[in-house]
Scaffold this active site. Structure first.
Site, PDB file in Angstrom:
ATOM      1  N   GLY A 157       0.816  -1.213   0.000  1.00 32.68           N
ATOM      2  CA  GLY A 157       0.000   0.000   0.000  1.00 32.68           C
ATOM      3  C   GLY A 157       0.848   1.261   0.000  1.00 32.68           C
ATOM      4  N   ASP A 158       0.177   2.402  -0.209  1.00 28.30           N
ATOM      5  CA  ASP A 158       0.826   3.721  -0.183  1.00 28.30           C
ATOM      6  C   ASP A 158       1.901   3.891  -1.250  1.00 28.30           C
ATOM      7  OD1 ASP A 158      -0.783   4.234   2.031  1.00 28.30           O
ATOM      8  OD2 ASP A 158       0.741   3.501   3.427  1.00 28.30           O
TER       9      ASP A 158
ATOM     10  N   LYS B 222      -0.817   5.419  -5.487  1.00 27.93           N
ATOM     11  CA  LYS B 222      -1.941   5.103  -6.393  1.00 27.93           C
ATOM     12  C   LYS B 222      -2.807   6.331  -6.646  1.00 27.93           C
ATOM     13  CE  LYS B 222      -3.230   1.942  -3.435  1.00 27.93           C
ATOM     14  NZ  LYS B 222      -2.089   1.985  -2.517  1.00 27.93           N
ATOM     15  N   GLY B 223      -3.063   7.093  -5.561  1.00 31.29           N
ATOM     16  CA  GLY B 223      -3.926   8.278  -5.682  1.00 31.29           C
ATOM     17  C   GLY B 223      -3.395   9.257  -6.704  1.00 31.29           C
ATOM     18  N   LYS B 224      -2.092   9.528  -6.644  1.00 29.45           N
ATOM     19  CA  LYS B 224      -1.498  10.475  -7.599  1.00 29.45           C
ATOM     20  C   LYS B 224      -1.694   9.968  -9.033  1.00 29.45           C
ATOM     21  CE  LYS B 224       2.571  12.053  -9.826  1.00 29.45           C
ATOM     22  NZ  LYS B 224       3.829  12.730  -9.902  1.00 29.45           N
TER      23      LYS B 224
ATOM     24  N   GLY C 239      -5.836   5.716   2.106  1.00 32.20           N
ATOM     25  CA  GLY C 239      -5.585   7.161   2.138  1.00 32.20           C
ATOM     26  C   GLY C 239      -4.842   7.480   0.865  1.00 32.20           C
ATOM     27  N   HIS C 240      -5.511   8.114  -0.075  1.00 28.44           N
ATOM     28  CA  HIS C 240      -4.916   8.378  -1.391  1.00 28.44           C
ATOM     29  C   HIS C 240      -4.676   9.878  -1.547  1.00 28.44           C
ATOM     30  CE1 HIS C 240      -6.605   4.324  -3.062  1.00 28.44           C
ATOM     31  NE2 HIS C 240      -5.791   4.173  -2.047  1.00 28.44           N
TER      32      HIS C 240
ATOM     33  N   GLN D  98      -4.991  -0.305  -1.006  1.00 26.68           N
ATOM     34  CA  GLN D  98      -4.008  -1.171  -0.358  1.00 26.68           C
ATOM     35  C   GLN D  98      -2.988  -1.673  -1.411  1.00 26.68           C
ATOM     36  OE1 GLN D  98      -7.614  -1.976   0.737  1.00 26.68           O
ATOM     37  NE2 GLN D  98      -7.088  -0.178   1.934  1.00 26.68           N
TER      38      GLN D  98
ATOM     39  N   THR E 143      -3.723   7.121   9.137  1.00 24.78           N
ATOM     40  CA  THR E 143      -3.552   7.080  10.593  1.00 24.78           C
ATOM     41  C   THR E 143      -2.408   7.961  11.080  1.00 24.78           C
ATOM     42  OG1 THR E 143      -2.126   5.154  10.332  1.00 24.78           O
ATOM     43  CG2 THR E 143      -4.460   4.724  10.776  1.00 24.78           C
TER      44      THR E 143
ATOM     45  N   ARG F 215       0.577   7.204  11.131  1.00 23.37           N
ATOM     46  CA  ARG F 215       1.677   6.403  11.690  1.00 23.37           C
ATOM     47  C   ARG F 215       2.916   6.490  10.805  1.00 23.37           C
ATOM     48  NH1 ARG F 215      -1.151   0.630  12.229  1.00 23.37           N
ATOM     49  NH2 ARG F 215      -2.194   1.421  10.373  1.00 23.37           N
TER      50      ARG F 215
ATOM     51  N   SER G 234       7.344   8.634 -11.563  1.00 17.64           N
ATOM     52  CA  SER G 234       6.909   9.800 -10.803  1.00 17.64           C
ATOM     53  C   SER G 234       8.095  10.337  -9.996  1.00 17.64           C
ATOM     54  CB  SER G 234       5.754   9.388  -9.887  1.00 17.64           C
ATOM     55  OG  SER G 234       5.434  10.433  -9.012  1.00 17.64           O
TER      56      SER G 234
HETATM   57  P1  GDP Z   1      -1.600   5.691  -2.056  1.00 10.27           P
HETATM   58  O1  GDP Z   1      -2.278   5.161  -0.844  1.00 10.27           O
HETATM   59  O2  GDP Z   1      -1.003   4.595  -2.886  1.00 10.27           O
HETATM   60  O3  GDP Z   1      -2.460   6.599  -2.871  1.00 10.27           O
HETATM   61  O4  GDP Z   1      -0.371   6.552  -1.545  1.00 10.27           O
HETATM   62  P2  GDP Z   1      -0.385   7.619  -0.340  1.00 10.27           P
HETATM   63  O5  GDP Z   1      -1.069   8.834  -0.791  1.00 10.27           O
HETATM   64  O6  GDP Z   1      -0.851   6.979   0.915  1.00 10.27           O
HETATM   65  O7  GDP Z   1       1.161   7.838  -0.133  1.00 10.27           O
HETATM   66  C1  GDP Z   1       1.978   8.278  -1.164  1.00 10.27           C
HETATM   67  C2  GDP Z   1       2.680   9.565  -0.685  1.00 10.27           C
HETATM   68  O8  GDP Z   1       3.739   9.865  -1.559  1.00 10.27           O
HETATM   69  C3  GDP Z   1       1.781  10.775  -0.729  1.00 10.27           C
HETATM   70  O9  GDP Z   1       2.174  11.653   0.287  1.00 10.27           O
HETATM   71  C4  GDP Z   1       2.050  11.373  -2.104  1.00 10.27           C
HETATM   72  O10 GDP Z   1       1.797  12.776  -2.155  1.00 10.27           O
HETATM   73  C5  GDP Z   1       3.521  11.104  -2.228  1.00 10.27           C
HETATM   74  N1  GDP Z   1       4.020  10.895  -3.591  1.00 10.27           N
HETATM   75  C6  GDP Z   1       3.430  10.249  -4.625  1.00 10.27           C
HETATM   76  N2  GDP Z   1       4.282  10.180  -5.674  1.00 10.27           N
HETATM   77  C7  GDP Z   1       5.420  10.800  -5.289  1.00 10.27           C
HETATM   78  C8  GDP Z   1       6.679  11.011  -5.912  1.00 10.27           C
HETATM   79  O11 GDP Z   1       6.941  10.604  -7.041  1.00 10.27           O
HETATM   80  N3  GDP Z   1       7.627  11.671  -5.181  1.00 10.27           N
HETATM   81  C9  GDP Z   1       7.400  12.112  -3.911  1.00 10.27           C
HETATM   82  N4  GDP Z   1       8.371  12.732  -3.276  1.00 10.27           N
HETATM   83  N5  GDP Z   1       6.225  11.915  -3.287  1.00 10.27           N
HETATM   84  C10 GDP Z   1       5.258  11.256  -3.966  1.00 10.27           C
HETATM   85  P1  IMO Z   2      -3.805   2.615   0.711  1.00 11.50           P
HETATM   86  O1  IMO Z   2      -4.983   2.396  -0.198  1.00 11.50           O
HETATM   87  C1  IMO Z   2      -1.113   0.937   3.706  1.00 11.50           C
HETATM   88  C2  IMO Z   2      -2.815  -1.983   6.498  1.00 11.50           C
HETATM   89  C3  IMO Z   2      -2.937  -1.565   7.939  1.00 11.50           C
HETATM   90  C4  IMO Z   2      -2.743  -2.913   8.615  1.00 11.50           C
HETATM   91  C5  IMO Z   2      -3.483  -3.866   7.683  1.00 11.50           C
HETATM   92  C6  IMO Z   2      -4.907  -4.195   8.089  1.00 11.50           C
HETATM   93  O2  IMO Z   2      -3.689   3.990   1.239  1.00 11.50           O
HETATM   94  O3  IMO Z   2      -2.552   2.079   0.102  1.00 11.50           O
HETATM   95  P2  IMO Z   2      -7.191  -2.822   8.018  1.00 11.50           P
HETATM   96  O4  IMO Z   2      -7.585  -1.566   8.694  1.00 11.50           O
HETATM   97  O5  IMO Z   2      -7.304  -2.804   6.546  1.00 11.50           O
HETATM   98  O6  IMO Z   2      -7.873  -4.036   8.610  1.00 11.50           O
HETATM   99  O7  IMO Z   2      -5.622  -2.996   8.385  1.00 11.50           O
HETATM  100  O8  IMO Z   2      -3.492  -3.224   6.412  1.00 11.50           O
HETATM  101  N1  IMO Z   2      -3.464  -1.057   5.524  1.00 11.50           N
HETATM  102  C7  IMO Z   2      -2.789  -0.227   4.729  1.00 11.50           C
HETATM  103  N2  IMO Z   2      -1.472   0.038   4.653  1.00 11.50           N
HETATM  104  N3  IMO Z   2      -1.971   1.522   2.864  1.00 11.50           N
HETATM  105  C8  IMO Z   2      -3.289   1.243   2.912  1.00 11.50           C
HETATM  106  O9  IMO Z   2      -4.171   1.716   2.005  1.00 11.50           O
HETATM  107  C9  IMO Z   2      -3.762   0.361   3.902  1.00 11.50           C
HETATM  108  N4  IMO Z   2      -4.985  -0.099   4.247  1.00 11.50           N
HETATM  109  C10 IMO Z   2      -4.779  -0.979   5.211  1.00 11.50           C
HETATM  110  O10 IMO Z   2      -1.925  -0.653   8.291  1.00 11.50           O
HETATM  111  O11 IMO Z   2      -1.395  -3.264   8.605  1.00 11.50           O
HETATM  112 MG    MG Z   3      -2.260   5.439   1.219  1.00 12.40          MG
END
Ligand code: GDP
Ligand code: IMO
Ligand code: MG
Length: 428
Positions: free
Chosen positions: A12-13, A16-18, A40-41, A224, A301, A303, A413
């Site tokens: 995760g993270d 994807k959102g970007k 959280g995107h 995720q 969260t 974290r 990116s």
């Molecule tokens: P998602 O859950 O997959 O949508 O990702 P999140 O938004 O939780 O976390 C990605 C983080 O990285 C966010 O704070 C974005 O703004 C940031 N981000 C995305 N692409 C880039 C990149 O290419 N460079 C940097 N420095 N930050 C990025």
């Molecule tokens: P995005 O879409 C990162 C993780 C939690 C925990 C486990 C189970 O932003 O990438 P849950 O609340 O789903 O039962 O938690 O999954 N988790 C993520 N980690 N990005 C996420 O979503 C997540 N959604 C859940 O931290 O370890």
């Molecule tokens: Mg996220």
């Protein structure tokens, strides 16, 4: 653009959102198909940051958005998010967003149980987001969930809530020793928002089918990541839904024939939030530096995210499980300052070399990464928008990822903003 599925390849993270926001420009519909507000995107447009948890990231481009049957919907969070987006001049009227009548509702007792369970587990906790995701999917599987369509019939809705609360309250009181929920309050709270919710509820499957047959392009937004998938991830340290591309069909109510392009989003290193094994995790100064430079804090969260090197055993696993047709490498800029960069190409386990991601966390926890070391590029790349202008060592890193994964890189990116993007191969 072809109908495209966006999935996370790690934990995760990945950004994807970007990428969904970026590609939405070329789509007509954007659909979430699993997960809930555990996601959280983040989107950064004209320097302004917007984080969405439930509403598809296509909403900023003002594309028609759908929440599919595979998503678990916290109705209170949904309305809060609609208000938050509206306060940022984003139209989230019921013309712009439809929620599947078959989607399950996250109820207050799901959140209570999620939290109470984690507390009881102590240091054996999963580290969930506490949003009630697992308990809601659990009720779906055991056929006692409350779905969006249940909001239509008031009497039936009350009956269902009363019946299920009897059981949930017994569990809360006698197993977790926490306070039971007041049924009148639970019913009144949901009734108070019912009228606002009803216009959003629709048969998403039918709407997507109609759109698709009239030539609309659909972008499926995964939440995720592959290694948080309930079947293929690091079980039990996973989420409770199927996060892989195949579920884009089942979770939105379309047939798999509609999934054409499947893009795996790959952070140039690895992060994980919550508990569970992580073979390439760094506990040293480099890990700390990546965490700081990448601002690796959870978007849901807050974290601190654990950081480590890119893991090709995981990426190859994701390529196979999702039938990836292309990769999007994100956060390349975070590695700008490093002298050298490592890529994990295999694991060592009890004297043997492992190339396939193990099914059990006990094996995974005892895997030692085998690394290949590449030179860093030691240059700021965040302003580069043309692949040819990347430093040679950055290109070498990307080429090695392509060679090892056998999947072409389509986008790179180099910053959080929509504009900080290099289109390497056409996806449009
Ligand atoms: P998602 O859950 O997959 O949508 O990702 P999140 O938004 O939780 O976390 C990605 C983080 O990285 C966010 O704070 C974005 O703004 C940031 N981000 C995305 N692409 C880039 C990149 O290419 N460079 C940097 N420095 N930050 C990025
Ligand atoms: P995005 O879409 C990162 C993780 C939690 C925990 C486990 C189970 O932003 O990438 P849950 O609340 O789903 O039962 O938690 O999954 N988790 C993520 N980690 N990005 C996420 O979503 C997540 N959604 C859940 O931290 O370890
Ligand atoms: Mg996220």
């Amino acid at each position: 653009m072809l109908n495209t599925v966006i999935v996370g390849t790690q934990w995760g993270d990945e950004g994807k959102g970007k990428i969904v926001d970026l590609l939405s420009e070329h789509a007509d519909f954007v659909v979430r198909f699993q997960g809930g507000n555990n996601a959280g995107h983040t989107m950064v447009v004209n320097g302004k940051t917007i984080i969405s948890h439930l509403i598809p990231s296509g909403i900023l481009q003002q594309k028609k958005c759908f929440i599919g049957n595979g998503v678990v919907v916290d109705p209170f969070v949904l309305l809060e998010e609609i208000d938050y987006l509206a306060s940022n001049q984003v139209d989230v009227s019921s013309d712009m967003l439809k929620v599947s009548s078959r989607a399950h509702l996250i109820m207050p007792y799901h959140k209570e149980i999620d939290k109470a369970r984690e507390e009881k587990k102590g240091d054996k906790k999963i580290g969930t987001t506490g949003r009630g995701i697992g308990p809601c999917y659990e009720d779906k599987a055991t056929r006692r969930g409350i779905r969006c369509c249940d909001l239509m019939d008031l009497e039936l809705l009350k009956e269902k809530i009363i019946a299920i609360l009897e059981e949930k309250n017994f569990y809360l009181e006698h197993y977790f020793h926490t306070a039971p929920l007041d049924k009148v309050q639970v019913i009144n709270d949901i009734l108070a928002i019912r009228d606002r919710l009803l216009p959003y509820i629709a048969d998403v499957s039918v709407a997507l089918h109609k759109g698709s047959t009239s030539g609309k392009v659909i972008l499926f937004e995964g939440a995720q990541g592959t290694h948080l998938d309930v079947e293929h991830g690091t079980y039990p340290f996973v989420t409770s839904s199927s996060t892989v591309a195949g579920n884009a069909a089942g979770g939105s109510g379309v047939g798999p024939g509609l999934l054409q392009e499947i893009l795996g989003i790959v952070k140039a290193y690895t992060t994980r939030v919550g508990e569970g094994p992580f073979p390439t995790e760094l506990f040293d100064e480099t890990g700390e530096r990546i965490q700081q430079t990448g601002a690796e804090f959870g978007a849901t969260t807050g974290r601190k995210r654990r950081c480590g090197w890119l893991d090709m055993v995981m990426l190859k696993n994701a390529a196979r499980l999702n039938s990836l047709t292309g990769l999007v490498i994100t956060k390349m800029d975070v590695l700008d300052d490093l002298e050298e960069i490592k890529i994990c190409t295999a694991y060592q386990h009890q004297g043997k070399t492992i190339h396939d991601f193990p099914p059990d966390i006990h094996t995974l926890a005892h895997c030692t990464p085998v690394y290949e070391t590449l030179p860093g590029w030691k240059q700021t790349i965040s302003k580069i928008t043309d692949y040819a202008d990347l430093p040679d060592n950055a290109k070498k890193y990307l080429q090695r990822v392509e060679e090892l994964s056998q999947v072409p890189i389509k986008i790179v990116s180099v910053g959080p903003g929509r504009e900080s993007t290099i289109i390497k191969a056409p996806v449009l």
